[in-house]
Design an enzyme around this catalytic site. Structure first.
Site, PDB file in Angstrom:
ATOM      1  N   ASP A 443      -2.000  -6.739   4.511  1.00 16.73           N
ATOM      2  CA  ASP A 443      -1.193  -6.162   3.436  1.00 16.73           C
ATOM      3  C   ASP A 443      -0.308  -7.256   2.823  1.00 16.73           C
ATOM      4  OD1 ASP A 443      -0.239  -4.193   1.778  1.00 16.73           O
ATOM      5  OD2 ASP A 443       1.045  -3.241   3.275  1.00 16.73           O
ATOM      6  N   GLU A 446      -0.927 -10.738  -1.815  1.00 11.28           N
ATOM      7  CA  GLU A 446      -1.238 -11.234  -3.162  1.00 11.28           C
ATOM      8  C   GLU A 446      -0.848 -12.713  -3.360  1.00 11.28           C
ATOM      9  OE1 GLU A 446      -1.625  -7.237  -2.777  1.00 11.28           O
ATOM     10  OE2 GLU A 446       0.287  -8.271  -2.510  1.00 11.28           O
ATOM     11  N   ASP A 522      -1.551   1.164  -3.077  1.00 11.53           N
ATOM     12  CA  ASP A 522      -0.645   2.310  -3.214  1.00 11.53           C
ATOM     13  C   ASP A 522      -1.005   3.183  -4.412  1.00 11.53           C
ATOM     14  OD1 ASP A 522       0.534   1.079  -1.088  1.00 11.53           O
ATOM     15  OD2 ASP A 522       2.266   0.340  -2.201  1.00 11.53           O
TER      16      ASP A 522
END
Length: 792
Positions: A443, A446, A522
Site C-alpha cells: 500500500d 505511489e 479506495d
C-alpha cells in the site's frame, strides 16, 4: 510565500490534529523548497523536428534511418513486435521488459518506398517511414492501423531532458482501451489522461483521474485489426484521445487521434498487431509472464482497516465458520503494526500473532499482511537503523535523506530502483513470515507522502539510483511501486522457495504482473464506485495485469444491502475477491446486511468455491498466454462494433459470460451476447447470439451464461475436480482447456485439452492424448440437454 498555500496549511492543522497537521505542512513546504532548488530551471528551449531523410543503414530486423536532425531505429522482432526509437533510443534499459529484448526477425527487410521514404516488410506487419519521419504501421495487406506523425522535441538550451510530443492517427472506427487502471473505462472516451501514479487522497469514482496505476499502454481495437502500443518512458506525461467519426463532414471519415506529451525520457515505442489474444501474448512475451497466485489466493478474502485485535479477527472468522461460509484469507491493515511502523506488531492487540496464524491455517485460512514502503525516521526503529547503516533511503538533491510524512509520522523511503536496496528490503519479509503471514499487500507505494498542499509524494528533485544510471523522482516515481513489488516478490522466493509468493500492489507500472497483481484502492461506496470497479479490472487486464479486484462494498461509507450484495456478486467472478473497508466505514461481513443478503451472499461464495478449478486454469493460462481472466465481450470478435460498446458485462475466460447488476432496483437486465449459443446457467435456457437478450436478474443472483460446447472444470461435491460440460448444438463440437493445480508449489501441470462432440444421440467428451483421443478420465456432468434455443 504563496498566500493560498498558507491558507491551506492553516486549514490542515485545524482539520487533522495539530501534530500530524504540522508535519504535513512542514512536509509540503520542504517539498516545495527542495524542488525550487533541486530541479533545473527549464529556461529557453529549442524546438525541433526530425527533418528530411539523409540516409539509411540496414540492420537485423530493420535498420536505422537518419534524418537531418535525428535518427530512427526500427526493428521487427521474431515474435512480430515492432520497436522504434528516436535519437538513438534503444529497447534497453527498461523496467517494463522482462530479461533481454527479443531477437530481430531475420526475415524482416528494409527497402525503399515511394516519395523518398522507406519501409520494413515482415510477415505480420509492415512499417512505413515517410521522408519527414512519419511512421505507419500496416497490416500485411496494406491497411494502415496507426500513423505517427513526425515527433516534436523542446530541448532546454542549457541542457537537460527534452520534452516531446507524438501525435498519432488511427482508423475512424477505432476505440481506445488501457492506460492502466482507469475508473472511467474500460473504453476510454475523448479527453486527457495523466500518466503520473497518484493517490487521490480520498475515495474515488468514475470521474477521478489519475489513480494509482497509470501506464503508457494503449490497446486500440478497429475493424482491420487490434494493436497495442507502448511508449516506454516512465516520466510524467499526458495522453489526449479523440475517437474518430465515420462519414464526418462532407462524407469523409475523421481519423481518431492520440496525442502523447512527455516531460522527458526516451521517445521509444513498441507496437504489436493481431487479434486481442495474439497482441496480449506478444505483450506478455516482452514484459514477462504473470505471477501465478497460490490456489488459496483465488478464494474469498476478508479485510478491514480497524480489526484492532486478535479477538476481533477470531470473532470474524468464527462468524464465517458458524454460518458455513467459505473463507480463504484474512488481511490485517496498518492497525496491527506497532504505532504504524512497517515490519512490527502491536503486541498489545496481537500478543500471539504466530499462534493466530497457525490456528487459522489449520482451518484453511491464510493471514495476509499490509506492507507500506515508508519507514519511521526515528533512531531505535530497527528498519530505520538497518537501512541507515546500509544507505538505502532516497536522498534529496543536496545529498540529505529525503523525508516525508506517512502514517507513522516523519518517514523515509527506500530507493527500490537500486538492486542492493531491493535485496535488503526482500530480506525484511523474514519477520513477516515468522509471524505466520502467507501473503502481502503493498500500500501507499505511489509513493504517497502526506502534504498540506501540492503533490502528495516525494519531491520531483529527489535522487534515485535507477540501476546505477542516476536520475531523479521525475523518472523514478511511476516505477517505484513496480520496484517495491520486485523486491518483495524476489525476497519471498528466496525466503520460502517452496511456495508461490502472493503479492498484490496498489501502485505499479508496465510489467508489474511479473510480481503479482493489484486491487482497486479506495473506491467510493456507491453505484458509480461499483461500475468503476469493473472498469479498473478490465482495463488492467488489457494492459497485461490479469489479477486484480475491488474492495467489495467500497472503501468508505455504508453500502445499502442491495449495493453490497450486487458488489459481492460481481466480485465473486473477479480474480481477487476481497471485502474491505476503512476504519470509519460500515461493516462488510455478509451477515451484517440481514438474513436475505446473507443467504444470497452464501450462494455467491459457494459458487466461487465451486469454480476454483476454473479460476486456477485461467491463472495458468494467463501466465502462459497473457490472456486476462476477465475479458471484454468483444475479445473473440473485435470486429463486432456492437460488442465494442458493451461495458457492463464481461467474459470470464472463454466459456462464461457474466452480466453484473450495476444499477439500483434492477430485477431484469439486457445482455449483449457474442455470436454462438449461450446457456443461462441458472435456468438452462439457451439463447442464440449475436444479439441482445432481456433476462431476469433477481436479488438472489446475477446473470451468468455458459458457451455452448464449453468444458468448465469445477469442484465436485467430494472436493475433487470434475468437468461441467455445456452441450454443443446438434451437429456441432466444442471443447475446453483444464489445468489441474493442487496448490502452492512450482510444478507446471500439463494442459488437458478436451473435445465435446455428438456421436449419434450420445454426447462424447474426450481428452486429447499422445495416443489419440481417449474418454475423459475425469467425472463429467452434462448440462444444457433437452432445452430448446430461444430465437432472438
Amino acid at each position: 510565500m504563496d498566500g493560498r498555500d498558507l491558507v491551506r496549511s492553516i486549514k490542515v492543522v485545524g482539520s487533522v490534529g495539530a501534530a500530524q497537521g504540522l508535519r504535513t505542512v512542514r512536509a509540503a513546504w520542504r517539498r516545495k523548497r527542495a524542488d525550487a532548488v533541486g530541479l533545473p530551471p527549464r529556461g529557453a528551449e529549442r524546438a525541433r523536428v526530425p527533418g528530411p531523410v539523409q540516409d539509411v543503414r540496414p540492420g537485423p530486423g530493420g535498420g536505422v534511418i537518419r534524418f537531418s536532425r535525428s535518427e530512427l531505429q526500427v526493428t521487427v522482432t521474431v515474435n512480430g513486435a515492432v520497436f522504434w526509437g528516436w535519437d538513438g533510443s534503444a529497447p534497453e534499459p527498461s523496467y517494463a521488459l522482462a530479461g533481454r529484448c527479443p531477437e530481430p526477425d531475420p526475415r524482416a527487410v528494409l527497402e525503399p518506398d515511394k516519395d523518398g521514404g522507406w519501409r520494413v516488410v515482415a510477415e505480420r506487419v509492415t512499417v512505413v517511414i515517410s521522408r519527414h519521419g512519419a511512421v505507419e504501421v500496416q497490416t500485411p495487406g496494406g491497411v494502415t492501423l496507426r500513423r505517427d506523425l513526425p515527433p516534436r522535441w523542446w530541448e532546454p538550451v542549457a541542457g537537460g531532458s527534452a520534452r516531446w510530443m507524438q501525435r498519432s492517427e488511427v482508423a475512424a472506427d477505432a476505440r481506445f482501451f488501457g492506460l492502466g487502471g482507469r475508473a472511467s473505462g474500460p473504453r476510454l472516451r475523448d479527453g486527457t489522461y495523466s500518466l503520473w501514479n497518484t493517490d487521490p487522497g480520498r475515495s474515488f469514482g468514475p470521474g477521478d483521474d489519475p489513480l494509482y496505476i497509470t501506464m503508457p499502454v494503449q490497446l486500440v481495437v478497429a475493424d482491420a485489426a487490434t494493436h497495442l502500443v507502448f511508449h516506454d518512458t516512465s516520466w510524467d506525461g499526458t495522453v489526449t484521445l479523440r475517437e474518430g467519426e465515420e462519414g464526418a463532414g462532407s462524407g469523409h471519415d475523421r481519423a481518431g487521434t492520440s496525442e502523447l506529451r512527455m516531460d522527458g525520457g526516451p521517445l521509444r515505442c513498441w507496437v504489436m498487431v493481431g487479434t486481442p489474444a495474439r497482441v496480449l501474448l506478444v505483450w506478455a512475451s516482452l514484459t514477462g509472464p504473470a505471477a501465478l497466485p497460490p490456489a488459496w489466493a483465488l478464494g474469498h478474502h476478508h479485510a478491514r482497516w480497524g480489526f484492532g485485535s486478535e479477538q476481533e479477527v477470531r470473532r470474524i472468522v468464527s462468524g464465517y465458520q458458524e454460518r458455513d461460509l467459505p473463507l480463504d484469507a484474512v488481511h490485517l491493515d496498518i492497525d496491527h503494526y506497532d504505532e504504524h511502523q512497517v515490519f512490527t506488531v502491536d503486541h498489545e492487540g496481537f500478543p500471539k500473532l504466530p499462534q493466530l496464524a497457525e490456528d487459522l491455517r489449520r482451518d484453511g485460512i491464510r493471514l495476509v499482511s499490509i506492507v507500506d514502503p515508508a519507514v519511521k525516521a526515528e533512531p531505535g526503529n530497527a528498519v530505520y537503523d538497518g537501512g541507515t547503516a546500509l544507505d538505502v533511503f532516497v536522498r534529496d538533491a543536496s545529498g540529505e535523506v529525503a523525508q516525508g510524512v506517512v502514517w507513522p509520522g516523519d518517514a523515509v523511503f527506500p530507493d527500490f530502483t537500486h538492486a542492493r536496496v531491493r535485496q535488503w528490503w526482500g530480506g525484511l519479509y523474514e519477520e513477516r513470515l515468522a509471524q505466520g503471514f502467507a501473503g502481502f499487500w503493498h500500500d501507499m507505494n505511489e509513493p504517497t507522502s502526506f502534504t498540506a498542499f501540492g503533490e502528495s509524494t516525494l519531491p520531483r528533485s529527489a535522487r534515485h539510483s535507477l540501476e546505477g544510471r542516476g536520475g531523479d523522482h521525475r523518472e523514478a516515481h511511476n516505477v517505484y511501486g513496480l520496484c517495491m513489488a520486485w523486491a518483495g516478490y524476489e525476497g519471498l522466493r528466496e525466503l520460502a522457495p517452496e511456495e508461490r509468493p502472493f503479492v498484490f500492489s496498489r501502485s505499479g507500472w508496465a510489467g508489474m504482473q511479473r510480481y503479482g497483481g493489484s486491487w482497486s484502492g479506495d473506491v467510493a461506496t456507491g453505484w458509480p464506485g461499483l461500475r468503476a470497479s469493473l472498469s479498473l479490472v478490465m482495463g488492467l487486464g488489457l494492459c497485461g495485469v490479469p489479477y486484480s479486484g475491488p474492495d467489495v462494498g467500497g472503501f468508505d461509507g455504508s453500502p445499502s444491502p442491495e449495493l453490497y450484495l450486487r458488489w459481492f456478486q460481481l466480485a465473486a467472478y473477479l480474480p481477487l475477491f476481497r471485502t474491505h473497508a476503512s476504519l470509519r466505514a460500515g461493516r462488510r461481513e455478509p451477515w451484517e446486511f440481514g438474513p436475505e443478503v446473507l443467504e444470497h451472499a452464501r450462494v455467491a461464495l459457494v459458487e466461487r468455491r465451486r469454480l476454483l478449478p476454473y479460476f486456477m486454469t485461467l491463472a495458468h493460462l494467463a501466465r502462459r498466454t497473457g490472456a486476462p481472466y476477465v475479458r471484454p465481450v468483444w475479445w473473440s470478435a473485435p470486429e463486432d462494433r456492437t460488442l465494442r460498446g458493451c461495458e457492463d458485462a464481461f467474459l470470464l475466460g472463454d466459456d462464461l459470460l457474466v452480466a453484473p447488476v450495476l444499477d439500483p432496483g434492477a430485477g431484469r437486465r439486457a445482455v449483449q451476447l457474442p455470436r454462438g449459443r449461450w446457456y443461462d446457467t441458472a435456468t438452462g435456457r439457451a439463447y442464440e447470439g449475436a444479439g441482445q437478450v432481456l433476462v431476469d436478474a433477481p436479488m438472489s443472483r446475477i446473470p451468468v451464461f455458459a458457451r455452448s460446447g464449453a468444458v468448465v472444470p469445477v469442484r465436485g461435491d467430494d472436493g475433487e475436480l470434475e468437468l461441467e460440460v455445456w452441450a454443443p448444438a446438434r451437429g456441432r463440437a466444442g471443447g475446453g482447456l483444464v489445468v489441474p493445480d493442487a496448490g502452492d508449489g512450482w510444478d507446471e501441470p500439463e494442459i488437458e485439452r478436451y473435445v465435446t462432440r455428438w456421436d449419434g444421440d450420445r454426447l462424447v467428451v474426450e481428452l486429447e492424448h499422445e495416443d489419440g483421443m481417449i474418454p475423459s478420465p475425469r467425472p463429467v456432468r452434462v448440462r444444457g440437454l433437452g432445452e430448446g434455443a430461444a430465437q432472438m
